[in-house]
Motif scaffolding. Structure first.
Motif, PDB file in Angstrom:
ATOM      1  N   ALA A  31     -37.191   2.125  34.291  1.00 28.07           N
ATOM      2  CA  ALA A  31     -36.136   1.659  35.202  1.00 28.07           C
ATOM      3  C   ALA A  31     -36.310   2.271  36.590  1.00 28.07           C
ATOM      4  N   LEU A  32     -36.606   3.550  36.659  1.00 29.59           N
ATOM      5  CA  LEU A  32     -36.776   4.202  37.956  1.00 29.59           C
ATOM      6  C   LEU A  32     -37.955   3.631  38.728  1.00 29.59           C
ATOM      7  N   LEU A  33     -39.035   3.301  38.029  1.00 30.37           N
ATOM      8  CA  LEU A  33     -40.178   2.669  38.694  1.00 30.37           C
ATOM      9  C   LEU A  33     -39.792   1.301  39.248  1.00 30.37           C
ATOM     10  N   MET A  34     -39.059   0.526  38.470  1.00 30.00           N
ATOM     11  CA  MET A  34     -38.642  -0.805  38.938  1.00 30.00           C
ATOM     12  C   MET A  34     -37.696  -0.715  40.129  1.00 30.00           C
ATOM     13  N   LEU A  35     -36.834   0.295  40.137  1.00 31.98           N
ATOM     14  CA  LEU A  35     -35.868   0.440  41.231  1.00 31.98           C
ATOM     15  C   LEU A  35     -36.543   0.762  42.561  1.00 31.98           C
ATOM     16  N   LYS A  36     -37.773   1.251  42.533  1.00 31.00           N
ATOM     17  CA  LYS A  36     -38.511   1.531  43.767  1.00 31.00           C
ATOM     18  C   LYS A  36     -39.043   0.262  44.419  1.00 31.00           C
ATOM     19  N   SER A  37     -39.123  -0.824  43.635  1.00 29.76           N
ATOM     20  CA  SER A  37     -39.621  -2.101  44.152  1.00 29.76           C
ATOM     21  C   SER A  37     -38.499  -2.841  44.861  1.00 29.76           C
ATOM     22  N   PRO A  38     -38.841  -3.697  45.825  1.00 25.95           N
ATOM     23  CA  PRO A  38     -37.793  -4.481  46.492  1.00 25.95           C
ATOM     24  C   PRO A  38     -37.196  -5.521  45.545  1.00 25.95           C
ATOM     25  N   GLY A  39     -35.977  -5.908  45.825  1.00 25.66           N
ATOM     26  CA  GLY A  39     -35.312  -6.932  45.022  1.00 25.66           C
ATOM     27  C   GLY A  39     -34.363  -6.332  44.002  1.00 25.66           C
ATOM     28  N   THR A  40     -33.731  -7.219  43.255  1.00 25.32           N
ATOM     29  CA  THR A  40     -32.753  -6.780  42.261  1.00 25.32           C
ATOM     30  C   THR A  40     -33.441  -6.450  40.945  1.00 25.32           C
ATOM     31  N   VAL A  41     -32.789  -5.624  40.163  1.00 24.20           N
ATOM     32  CA  VAL A  41     -33.279  -5.277  38.836  1.00 24.20           C
ATOM     33  C   VAL A  41     -32.191  -5.633  37.829  1.00 24.20           C
ATOM     34  N   ASN A  42     -32.572  -6.388  36.809  1.00 25.57           N
ATOM     35  CA  ASN A  42     -31.673  -6.754  35.725  1.00 25.57           C
ATOM     36  C   ASN A  42     -32.161  -6.106  34.441  1.00 25.57           C
ATOM     37  N   LEU A  43     -31.221  -5.844  33.526  1.00 31.38           N
ATOM     38  CA  LEU A  43     -31.546  -5.208  32.259  1.00 31.38           C
ATOM     39  C   LEU A  43     -31.111  -6.089  31.104  1.00 31.38           C
ATOM     40  N   LEU A  44     -31.922  -6.116  30.064  1.00 31.37           N
ATOM     41  CA  LEU A  44     -31.597  -6.829  28.834  1.00 31.37           C
ATOM     42  C   LEU A  44     -31.795  -5.850  27.676  1.00 31.37           C
ATOM     43  N   PHE A  45     -30.672  -5.445  27.066  1.00 31.99           N
ATOM     44  CA  PHE A  45     -30.699  -4.523  25.941  1.00 31.99           C
ATOM     45  C   PHE A  45     -30.484  -5.311  24.652  1.00 31.99           C
ATOM     46  N   ASP A  46     -31.462  -5.295  23.769  1.00 33.49           N
ATOM     47  CA  ASP A  46     -31.340  -5.929  22.460  1.00 33.49           C
ATOM     48  C   ASP A  46     -31.031  -4.824  21.455  1.00 33.49           C
ATOM     49  N   LEU A  47     -29.777  -4.749  21.044  1.00 35.62           N
ATOM     50  CA  LEU A  47     -29.322  -3.674  20.162  1.00 35.62           C
ATOM     51  C   LEU A  47     -29.026  -4.174  18.748  1.00 35.62           C
ATOM     52  N   ARG A  48     -29.500  -5.362  18.412  1.00 39.80           N
ATOM     53  CA  ARG A  48     -29.228  -5.931  17.089  1.00 39.80           C
ATOM     54  C   ARG A  48     -29.801  -5.098  15.956  1.00 39.80           C
ATOM     55  N   ASP A 105     -26.384 -13.883  20.765  1.00 37.13           N
ATOM     56  CA  ASP A 105     -27.635 -14.635  20.718  1.00 37.13           C
ATOM     57  C   ASP A 105     -28.595 -14.148  21.815  1.00 37.13           C
ATOM     58  N   TYR A 106     -29.806 -13.770  21.410  1.00 36.60           N
ATOM     59  CA  TYR A 106     -30.790 -13.243  22.360  1.00 36.60           C
ATOM     60  C   TYR A 106     -31.177 -14.272  23.421  1.00 36.60           C
ATOM     61  N   ALA A 107     -31.417 -15.509  23.018  1.00 31.44           N
ATOM     62  CA  ALA A 107     -31.837 -16.549  23.968  1.00 31.44           C
ATOM     63  C   ALA A 107     -30.779 -16.777  25.034  1.00 31.44           C
ATOM     64  N   GLU A 108     -29.521 -16.788  24.650  1.00 25.53           N
ATOM     65  CA  GLU A 108     -28.432 -16.955  25.623  1.00 25.53           C
ATOM     66  C   GLU A 108     -28.395 -15.774  26.591  1.00 25.53           C
ATOM     67  N   ALA A 109     -28.580 -14.582  26.057  1.00 27.11           N
ATOM     68  CA  ALA A 109     -28.574 -13.390  26.909  1.00 27.11           C
ATOM     69  C   ALA A 109     -29.712 -13.426  27.921  1.00 27.11           C
ATOM     70  N   LYS A 110     -30.895 -13.811  27.480  1.00 26.85           N
ATOM     71  CA  LYS A 110     -32.051 -13.856  28.378  1.00 26.85           C
ATOM     72  C   LYS A 110     -31.864 -14.920  29.449  1.00 26.85           C
ATOM     73  N   THR A 111     -31.318 -16.061  29.064  1.00 27.48           N
ATOM     74  CA  THR A 111     -31.050 -17.115  30.053  1.00 27.48           C
ATOM     75  C   THR A 111     -30.059 -16.617  31.099  1.00 27.48           C
ATOM     76  N   TRP A 112     -28.991 -15.989  30.654  1.00 28.35           N
ATOM     77  CA  TRP A 112     -27.963 -15.497  31.593  1.00 28.35           C
ATOM     78  C   TRP A 112     -28.521 -14.432  32.531  1.00 28.35           C
ATOM     79  N   VAL A 113     -29.252 -13.466  31.987  1.00 23.89           N
ATOM     80  CA  VAL A 113     -29.703 -12.334  32.796  1.00 23.89           C
ATOM     81  C   VAL A 113     -30.816 -12.733  33.778  1.00 23.89           C
ATOM     82  N   THR A 114     -31.526 -13.840  33.505  1.00 24.03           N
ATOM     83  CA  THR A 114     -32.590 -14.250  34.400  1.00 24.03           C
ATOM     84  C   THR A 114     -32.180 -15.348  35.373  1.00 24.03           C
ATOM     85  N   THR A 115     -30.961 -15.869  35.236  1.00 23.65           N
ATOM     86  CA  THR A 115     -30.470 -16.913  36.129  1.00 23.65           C
ATOM     87  C   THR A 115     -29.868 -16.280  37.372  1.00 23.65           C
ATOM     88  N   VAL A 116     -30.251 -16.784  38.515  1.00 26.99           N
ATOM     89  CA  VAL A 116     -29.760 -16.226  39.789  1.00 26.99           C
ATOM     90  C   VAL A 116     -28.374 -16.738  40.071  1.00 26.99           C
TER      91      VAL A 116
END
Length: 116
Positions: A31-48, A105-116
């Motif tokens: 996460a810290l490496l990604m935060l150094k890059s420009p742009g937004t950072v989104n997280l997807l936690f699969d805790l199933r 549902d994982y697919a729904e979560a991934k769609t939501w987190v990757t949609t701008v």
């Protein structure tokens, strides 16, 4: 144990079994490496498949998200069917600027987190 997948603006973490402090440190490093890059950072936690987590993970999560990086993430999707984790995610909304949404549902979560 965790697995991590990283794309340009999405960090996907899947927890298998116990979520330990070593696992959290691995997530934190990515996460810290990604935060150094420009742009937004989104997280997807699969805790199933998470069976438990250690107390020190809870403390590190509080420090990381609520104190050090409360303004750094855009969206956080959590995939779980556990009501306790759902409640924790809801409570986290108070302390973190990111949009946080819980999914069964994982697919729904991934769609939501990757949609701008």
């Amino acid at each position: 144990m965790i697995t991590i997948e990283q794309t340009q603006n999405l960090l996907s973490i899947a927890v298998l079994g116990e979520f330990s402090l070593a696992d959290f440190r691995q997530f934190e490093e990515h996460a810290l490496l990604m935060l150094k890059s420009p742009g937004t950072v989104n997280l997807l936690f699969d805790l199933r498949d998470m069976l438990s987590y250690t107390v020190d993970v809870v403390w590190e999560e509080i420090k990381f998200f609520r104190h050090e990086h409360q303004h750094d993430f855009s969206k956080i999707a959590v995939v779980t069917d556990d009501q306790w984790i759902t409640w924790q995610a809801w409570l986290s909304r108070i302390f973190v600027d990111a949009e946080i949404c819980v999914f069964a549902d994982y697919a729904e979560a991934k769609t939501w987190v990757t949609t701008v």
